[in-house]
Design an enzyme around this catalytic site. Structure first.
Site, PDB file in Angstrom:
ATOM      1  N   GLU A 114      57.177  35.781  42.338  1.00 12.31           N
ATOM      2  CA  GLU A 114      56.349  35.305  43.455  1.00 12.31           C
ATOM      3  C   GLU A 114      57.157  34.957  44.711  1.00 12.31           C
ATOM      4  OE1 GLU A 114      52.911  32.979  42.218  1.00 12.31           O
ATOM      5  OE2 GLU A 114      52.933  31.948  44.139  1.00 12.31           O
ATOM      6  N   HIS A 134      42.713  30.111  46.201  1.00 11.75           N
ATOM      7  CA  HIS A 134      43.276  28.990  45.448  1.00 11.75           C
ATOM      8  C   HIS A 134      43.648  27.783  46.317  1.00 11.75           C
ATOM      9  CE1 HIS A 134      43.138  31.716  42.136  1.00 11.75           C
ATOM     10  NE2 HIS A 134      43.670  30.840  41.312  1.00 11.75           N
ATOM     11  N   ASN A 148      46.858  34.276  44.869  1.00  9.83           N
ATOM     12  CA  ASN A 148      46.339  32.932  45.167  1.00  9.83           C
ATOM     13  C   ASN A 148      45.142  32.963  46.116  1.00  9.83           C
ATOM     14  OD1 ASN A 148      48.278  31.538  43.584  1.00  9.83           O
ATOM     15  ND2 ASN A 148      49.798  31.928  45.174  1.00  9.83           N
ATOM     16  N   LYS A 151      46.569  43.095  38.190  1.00  7.04           N
ATOM     17  CA  LYS A 151      47.552  42.000  38.129  1.00  7.04           C
ATOM     18  C   LYS A 151      48.919  42.524  37.665  1.00  7.04           C
ATOM     19  CE  LYS A 151      48.680  37.342  36.896  1.00  7.04           C
ATOM     20  NZ  LYS A 151      48.343  36.048  36.319  1.00  7.04           N
ATOM     21  N   GLU A 198      37.797  34.968  38.511  1.00  8.29           N
ATOM     22  CA  GLU A 198      39.106  35.623  38.703  1.00  8.29           C
ATOM     23  C   GLU A 198      38.925  37.137  38.802  1.00  8.29           C
ATOM     24  OE1 GLU A 198      41.791  33.927  39.371  1.00  8.29           O
ATOM     25  OE2 GLU A 198      41.330  31.936  38.582  1.00  8.29           O
ATOM     26  N   ARG A 206      66.376  27.032  23.804  1.00  8.03           N
ATOM     27  CA  ARG A 206      66.605  27.769  25.064  1.00  8.03           C
ATOM     28  C   ARG A 206      65.809  29.069  25.134  1.00  8.03           C
ATOM     29  NH1 ARG A 206      71.444  25.796  23.564  1.00  8.03           N
ATOM     30  NH2 ARG A 206      72.161  24.041  24.814  1.00  8.03           N
ATOM     31  N   ARG A 266      53.243  38.747  45.134  1.00  5.98           N
ATOM     32  CA  ARG A 266      52.477  38.061  44.073  1.00  5.98           C
ATOM     33  C   ARG A 266      51.625  36.913  44.628  1.00  5.98           C
ATOM     34  NH1 ARG A 266      54.403  36.552  37.881  1.00  5.98           N
ATOM     35  NH2 ARG A 266      52.457  35.557  37.280  1.00  5.98           N
ATOM     36  N   LYS A 314      53.819  33.588  33.643  1.00  8.24           N
ATOM     37  CA  LYS A 314      53.976  32.215  34.146  1.00  8.24           C
ATOM     38  C   LYS A 314      53.584  31.275  33.021  1.00  8.24           C
ATOM     39  CE  LYS A 314      53.034  32.269  39.119  1.00  8.24           C
ATOM     40  NZ  LYS A 314      52.111  31.737  40.130  1.00  8.24           N
ATOM     41  N   HIS A 318      38.114  25.494  36.812  1.00 14.92           N
ATOM     42  CA  HIS A 318      39.022  26.189  37.730  1.00 14.92           C
ATOM     43  C   HIS A 318      38.313  27.393  38.367  1.00 14.92           C
ATOM     44  CE1 HIS A 318      42.741  27.644  39.429  1.00 14.92           C
ATOM     45  NE2 HIS A 318      42.616  28.802  38.794  1.00 14.92           N
ATOM     46  N   HIS A 348      42.435  24.443  44.652  1.00  9.59           N
ATOM     47  CA  HIS A 348      43.292  23.335  44.219  1.00  9.59           C
ATOM     48  C   HIS A 348      42.841  22.029  44.859  1.00  9.59           C
ATOM     49  CE1 HIS A 348      46.674  26.400  43.250  1.00  9.59           C
ATOM     50  NE2 HIS A 348      45.854  26.223  42.231  1.00  9.59           N
TER      51      HIS A 348
HETATM   52  N1  LIG Z   1      49.826  31.320  33.629  1.00 11.22           N
HETATM   53  C1  LIG Z   1      49.047  31.795  34.568  1.00 11.22           C
HETATM   54  O1  LIG Z   1      49.372  32.754  35.269  1.00 11.22           O
HETATM   55  C2  LIG Z   1      47.686  31.167  34.757  1.00 11.22           C
HETATM   56  C3  LIG Z   1      46.734  31.802  35.561  1.00 11.22           C
HETATM   57  C4  LIG Z   1      45.479  31.232  35.657  1.00 11.22           C
HETATM   58  C5  LIG Z   1      45.190  30.043  34.984  1.00 11.22           C
HETATM   59  N2  LIG Z   1      46.157  29.459  34.228  1.00 11.22           N
HETATM   60  C6  LIG Z   1      45.885  28.228  33.477  1.00 11.22           C
HETATM   61  O2  LIG Z   1      44.872  28.532  32.515  1.00 11.22           O
HETATM   62  C7  LIG Z   1      44.195  27.335  32.185  1.00 11.22           C
HETATM   63  C8  LIG Z   1      42.720  27.618  32.112  1.00 11.22           C
HETATM   64  O3  LIG Z   1      42.499  28.561  31.106  1.00 11.22           O
HETATM   65  P1  LIG Z   1      41.047  28.784  30.459  1.00 11.22           P
HETATM   66  O4  LIG Z   1      40.057  28.913  31.545  1.00 11.22           O
HETATM   67  O5  LIG Z   1      41.187  29.847  29.462  1.00 11.22           O
HETATM   68  O6  LIG Z   1      40.742  27.357  29.819  1.00 11.22           O
HETATM   69  P2  LIG Z   1      40.953  26.749  28.355  1.00 11.22           P
HETATM   70  O7  LIG Z   1      42.126  27.281  27.705  1.00 11.22           O
HETATM   71  O8  LIG Z   1      40.851  25.270  28.530  1.00 11.22           O
HETATM   72  O9  LIG Z   1      39.656  27.275  27.588  1.00 11.22           O
HETATM   73  C9  LIG Z   1      38.392  26.881  28.054  1.00 11.22           C
HETATM   74  C10 LIG Z   1      37.543  26.295  26.936  1.00 11.22           C
HETATM   75  O10 LIG Z   1      37.126  27.347  26.080  1.00 11.22           O
HETATM   76  C11 LIG Z   1      37.419  27.028  24.730  1.00 11.22           C
HETATM   77  N3  LIG Z   1      37.675  28.317  24.083  1.00 11.22           N
HETATM   78  C12 LIG Z   1      38.754  29.101  24.203  1.00 11.22           C
HETATM   79  N4  LIG Z   1      38.566  30.259  23.565  1.00 11.22           N
HETATM   80  C13 LIG Z   1      37.353  30.200  23.004  1.00 11.22           C
HETATM   81  C14 LIG Z   1      36.582  31.100  22.224  1.00 11.22           C
HETATM   82  N5  LIG Z   1      37.021  32.324  21.932  1.00 11.22           N
HETATM   83  N6  LIG Z   1      35.354  30.702  21.804  1.00 11.22           N
HETATM   84  C15 LIG Z   1      34.878  29.481  22.139  1.00 11.22           C
HETATM   85  N7  LIG Z   1      35.542  28.595  22.894  1.00 11.22           N
HETATM   86  C16 LIG Z   1      36.769  28.961  23.318  1.00 11.22           C
HETATM   87  C17 LIG Z   1      38.585  26.082  24.786  1.00 11.22           C
HETATM   88  O11 LIG Z   1      38.619  25.244  23.650  1.00 11.22           O
HETATM   89  C18 LIG Z   1      38.261  25.287  26.061  1.00 11.22           C
HETATM   90  O12 LIG Z   1      37.355  24.253  25.751  1.00 11.22           O
HETATM   91  C19 LIG Z   1      44.583  26.302  33.234  1.00 11.22           C
HETATM   92  O13 LIG Z   1      45.449  25.371  32.666  1.00 11.22           O
HETATM   93  C20 LIG Z   1      45.310  27.117  34.301  1.00 11.22           C
HETATM   94  O14 LIG Z   1      46.312  26.381  34.953  1.00 11.22           O
HETATM   95  C21 LIG Z   1      47.390  29.995  34.095  1.00 11.22           C
END
Ligand SMILES: NC(=O)c1ccc[n+]([C@@H]2O[C@H](COP(=O)([O-])OP(=O)(O)OC[C@H]3O[C@@H](n4cnc5c(N)ncnc54)[C@H](O)[C@@H]3O)[C@@H](O)[C@H]2O)c1
Length: 363
Positions: free
Chosen positions: A239, A250, A247, A229, A187, A123, A243, A145, A267, A254
């Site tokens: 949100e 977005h 988006n 942020k 972003e 939990r 908040r 999130k 993304h 999406h």
């Molecule tokens: N929680 C939130 O508020 C929020 C906001 C925006 C996005 N997201 C989520 O974030 C995700 C995308 O995150 P991301 O863009 O970081 O993608 P990711 O985590 O997939 O990383 C991108 C790539 O970079 C590689 N990588 C990571 N760190 C590295 C490093 N230091 N050196 C070399 N390679 C590295 C990973 O293996 C992957 O192949 C999505 O799932 C999205 O939904 C969440």
């Protein structure tokens, strides 16, 4: 030198420090400040861990606690509810208890996934975000999130669950591929448009070639983005209102990701294209000066980001109707009156969307 800056996300129940550091030193000290931690579980991708295990192990050795590593597969497909069972089982097998701590070490995929695990195991146990991508530093690790994907939708299962703190070691960005720099930069452009003022002016001045882990501008770009942020999340954690401005871009993003089944555009690339759709619609419906849209197109070009696609505008508009953020069957957009003045929940007709995506194609 390690510590650069700390920015607090202040929510109703918790104040979460987001710490920017040059490297990993100081991480153990921060963990030691958390009362009564019994055991530590590092959830990460094998490829990321192998790049930094030497530094991490050295730093975490001063905790004088066993740190178990649990590997998860990378990529959006692996951030799936079906992949959670094996991780819960490992935690049970290793004897994780209510005082255990999860360290989420990776990009947004690991952060969202490990955060979700921490939010549900027994939990809810404590966790720390250690972001390793630019996107994770400025966006996904900040705000609490956490989520995993279902077969029929991204981020459909999750919660608002704040980490104990965020520890961003900028040195980790030194191995980041170009495409991931661009993704995070999209972003940053979004945050700069939303926040306006000096930040927007500064973001406009730079280009992809200025971005690397040692770039003097990097701590500023990240800190301002996090500050923006953090302020938004502090005023509306769940949100229900403000908040939603995060988006911006977005709605189209999406739709692009969903039409291309998450295979063609990252993304960040989808968000970049979506920003221009939102800005073009903002010219018609929110009085945005067209100069800002053109400046943003120019800015995206300099960061190596796309500003249009060949996807059919009608198909994109159709997908937008299914966006989970819609209310009452009408498509809602975040629009911009000017940099720093967003408006949210603006209903936009399909024809308006199609018309403006076509304008993008003509750029
Ligand atoms: N929680 C939130 O508020 C929020 C906001 C925006 C996005 N997201 C989520 O974030 C995700 C995308 O995150 P991301 O863009 O970081 O993608 P990711 O985590 O997939 O990383 C991108 C790539 O970079 C590689 N990588 C990571 N760190 C590295 C490093 N230091 N050196 C070399 N390679 C590295 C990973 O293996 C992957 O192949 C999505 O799932 C999205 O939904 C969440």
């Amino acid at each position: 030198m390690s510590h650069l800056e700390t920015i607090n996300v202040v929510t109703e129940h918790k104040s979460v420090p987001v710490q920017l550091h040059t490297d990993f030193s100081g991480l153990s000290e921060e963990i030691s400040k958390l009362p009564g931690v019994t055991s530590v579980f590092l959830i990460t991708e094998r490829s990321i861990h192998s790049l930094y295990s030497k530094y991490l192990e050295k730093e975490l050795s001063s905790l004088r606690k066993e740190v178990r590593v649990i590997y998860v597969k990378g990529g959006e497909k692996s951030k799936h509810i079906d992949r959670t069972g094996e991780v819960y089982n490992k935690l049970i097998e290793f004897g994780a208890d209510r005082k255990s701590l999860v360290l989420a070490f990776g990009g947004g995929v690991v952060g969202d996934f490990a955060g979700f695990i921490a939010s549900t195991y027994l939990r809810g146990i404590r966790f720390v975000q250690i972001p390793t991508t630019l996107l994770a530093c400025v966006d996904s690790s900040v705000g609490g999130k956490v989520a995993v994907n279902a077969d029929l939708g991204k981020n459909m299962i999750g919660s608002f669950y704040q980490p104990e703190f965020v520890f961003a070691p900028l040195i980790a960005l030194s191995t980041l591929p170009d495409r991931e720099w661009r993704c995070g930069q999209a972003e940053i452009v979004k945050h700069a448009l939303l926040s306006g003022g000096e930040y927007w002016e500064k973001v406009k001045e730079h280009s992809l070639s200025d971005l690397n882990a040692n770039a003097p501008i990097l701590p500023y770009l990240i800190a301002e983005s996090v500050r923006f942020k953090a302020a938004v999340v502090s005023s509306d954690e769940k949100e229900t209102g403000l908040r939603k401005i995060l988006n911006l871009g977005h709605t189209t993003a999406h739709a692009i990701e969903s039409v291309t089944k998450y295979k063609k555009f990252s993304h960040g690339e989808a968000v970049a294209v979506g920003l221009i759709t939102a800005l073009f619609i903002s010219e018609e419906k929110a009085g945005l000066d067209p100069k800002i849209s053109l400046e943003t197109v120019d800015c995206l070009k300099r960061y190596g980001l796309p500003f249009t696609t060949r996807l059919k505008s009608k198909e994109l508009a159709k997908h937008m109707l299914h966006d989970k953020k819609n209310v009452g069957g009408s498509i809602r957009f975040v629009l911009l009156e000017k940099p720093g003045s967003p408006v949210f929940d603006v209903p936009v007709e399909s024809e308006e969307i199609v018309r403006n995506i076509r304008r993008q194609k003509a750029l």
